[in-house]
Design a protein around this motif. Structure first.
Motif, PDB file in Angstrom:
ATOM      1  N   SER A  94       0.852  -1.181   0.000  1.00 22.12           N
ATOM      2  CA  SER A  94       0.000   0.000   0.000  1.00 22.12           C
ATOM      3  C   SER A  94       0.890   1.233   0.000  1.00 22.12           C
ATOM      4  O   SER A  94       2.110   1.137   0.066  1.00 22.12           O
ATOM      5  CB  SER A  94      -0.923   0.009   1.218  1.00 22.12           C
ATOM      6  OG  SER A  94      -0.158   0.271   2.381  1.00 22.12           O
ATOM      7  N   ASP A  95       0.290   2.371  -0.027  1.00 22.63           N
ATOM      8  CA  ASP A  95       1.083   3.589  -0.030  1.00 22.63           C
ATOM      9  C   ASP A  95       1.459   4.047   1.375  1.00 22.63           C
ATOM     10  O   ASP A  95       2.101   5.067   1.538  1.00 22.63           O
ATOM     11  CB  ASP A  95       0.351   4.700  -0.778  1.00 22.63           C
ATOM     12  CG  ASP A  95      -0.869   5.197  -0.025  1.00 22.63           C
ATOM     13  OD1 ASP A  95      -1.387   4.466   0.834  1.00 22.63           O
ATOM     14  OD2 ASP A  95      -1.284   6.328  -0.296  1.00 22.63           O
ATOM     15  N   VAL A  96       1.092   3.289   2.384  1.00 28.35           N
ATOM     16  CA  VAL A  96       1.384   3.693   3.756  1.00 28.35           C
ATOM     17  C   VAL A  96       2.891   3.806   3.973  1.00 28.35           C
ATOM     18  O   VAL A  96       3.365   4.764   4.586  1.00 28.35           O
ATOM     19  CB  VAL A  96       0.755   2.725   4.781  1.00 28.35           C
ATOM     20  CG1 VAL A  96       1.182   3.083   6.200  1.00 28.35           C
ATOM     21  CG2 VAL A  96      -0.754   2.737   4.663  1.00 28.35           C
ATOM     22  N   TYR A 114       0.361  10.491   6.528  1.00 24.92           N
ATOM     23  CA  TYR A 114      -0.630   9.895   7.431  1.00 24.92           C
ATOM     24  C   TYR A 114      -0.384  10.306   8.895  1.00 24.92           C
ATOM     25  O   TYR A 114      -1.307  10.564   9.636  1.00 24.92           O
ATOM     26  CB  TYR A 114      -0.600   8.370   7.322  1.00 24.92           C
ATOM     27  CG  TYR A 114      -1.157   7.867   6.019  1.00 24.92           C
ATOM     28  CD1 TYR A 114      -2.510   7.962   5.730  1.00 24.92           C
ATOM     29  CD2 TYR A 114      -0.323   7.329   5.041  1.00 24.92           C
ATOM     30  CE1 TYR A 114      -3.036   7.522   4.528  1.00 24.92           C
ATOM     31  CE2 TYR A 114      -0.824   6.869   3.838  1.00 24.92           C
ATOM     32  CZ  TYR A 114      -2.190   6.971   3.580  1.00 24.92           C
ATOM     33  OH  TYR A 114      -2.694   6.536   2.400  1.00 24.92           O
ATOM     34  N   LEU A 115       0.870  10.396   9.282  1.00 29.22           N
ATOM     35  CA  LEU A 115       1.192  10.714  10.674  1.00 29.22           C
ATOM     36  C   LEU A 115       1.078  12.200  10.995  1.00 29.22           C
ATOM     37  O   LEU A 115       0.590  12.593  12.048  1.00 29.22           O
ATOM     38  CB  LEU A 115       2.617  10.247  11.025  1.00 29.22           C
ATOM     39  CG  LEU A 115       2.826   8.746  11.085  1.00 29.22           C
ATOM     40  CD1 LEU A 115       4.306   8.446  11.244  1.00 29.22           C
ATOM     41  CD2 LEU A 115       2.045   8.140  12.241  1.00 29.22           C
ATOM     42  N   TYR A 116       1.554  13.039  10.059  1.00 27.41           N
ATOM     43  CA  TYR A 116       1.679  14.459  10.353  1.00 27.41           C
ATOM     44  C   TYR A 116       0.793  15.354   9.484  1.00 27.41           C
ATOM     45  O   TYR A 116       0.822  16.559   9.632  1.00 27.41           O
ATOM     46  CB  TYR A 116       3.135  14.898  10.198  1.00 27.41           C
ATOM     47  CG  TYR A 116       4.093  14.023  10.954  1.00 27.41           C
ATOM     48  CD1 TYR A 116       4.074  13.971  12.332  1.00 27.41           C
ATOM     49  CD2 TYR A 116       5.019  13.247  10.277  1.00 27.41           C
ATOM     50  CE1 TYR A 116       4.952  13.159  13.038  1.00 27.41           C
ATOM     51  CE2 TYR A 116       5.908  12.428  10.968  1.00 27.41           C
ATOM     52  CZ  TYR A 116       5.868  12.398  12.340  1.00 27.41           C
ATOM     53  OH  TYR A 116       6.725  11.594  13.020  1.00 27.41           O
ATOM     54  N   GLY A 117       0.083  14.761   8.557  1.00 27.43           N
ATOM     55  CA  GLY A 117      -0.760  15.549   7.691  1.00 27.43           C
ATOM     56  C   GLY A 117       0.019  16.268   6.605  1.00 27.43           C
ATOM     57  O   GLY A 117      -0.487  17.174   5.964  1.00 27.43           O
ATOM     58  N   ALA A 118       1.277  15.857   6.413  1.00 27.32           N
ATOM     59  CA  ALA A 118       2.088  16.456   5.356  1.00 27.32           C
ATOM     60  C   ALA A 118       1.637  15.929   4.008  1.00 27.32           C
ATOM     61  O   ALA A 118       1.160  14.812   3.884  1.00 27.32           O
ATOM     62  CB  ALA A 118       3.560  16.142   5.571  1.00 27.32           C
ATOM     63  N   SER A 119       1.760  16.744   2.983  1.00 26.97           N
ATOM     64  CA  SER A 119       1.336  16.284   1.658  1.00 26.97           C
ATOM     65  C   SER A 119       2.507  15.916   0.788  1.00 26.97           C
ATOM     66  O   SER A 119       3.619  16.106   1.067  1.00 26.97           O
ATOM     67  CB  SER A 119       0.513  17.346   0.971  1.00 26.97           C
ATOM     68  OG  SER A 119       1.191  18.580   0.987  1.00 26.97           O
TER      69      SER A 119
END
Length: 74
Positions: A60-62, A69-74
């Motif tokens: 997956s892309d995780v 996913y952890l920090y909301g960074a794009s």
């Protein structure tokens, strides 16, 4: 010799010699207090090491986007 007399001497030392001095001081303090100076393995220093590799599943892309996913960074 007092601390106020030692400070100027320490200040004049090179960076490397300051680290050596710290090692000598820490070793002496540990010896006096009976404390072993052994580094703990990384797995014992950080509890997050306990969860590495426990998840299973399809690719997956995780793994690639974990910061997002952890920090909301794009």
């Amino acid at each position: 010799m007092s601390v106020s007399e030692v400070i100027p001497i320490i200040t004049s030392l090179s960076h490397t010699d300051k680290f050596r001095l710290m090692q000598v001081i820490l070793t002496q303090l540990a010896k006096e207090d009976g404390v072993p100076l052994q580094a703990e393995p990384a797995s014992q220093q950080d509890p997050l090491f306990d969860i590495i590799g426990i998840a299973e599943g399809e690719d997956s892309d995780v793994a690639r986007r974990h910061d997002a996913y952890l920090y909301g960074a794009s």
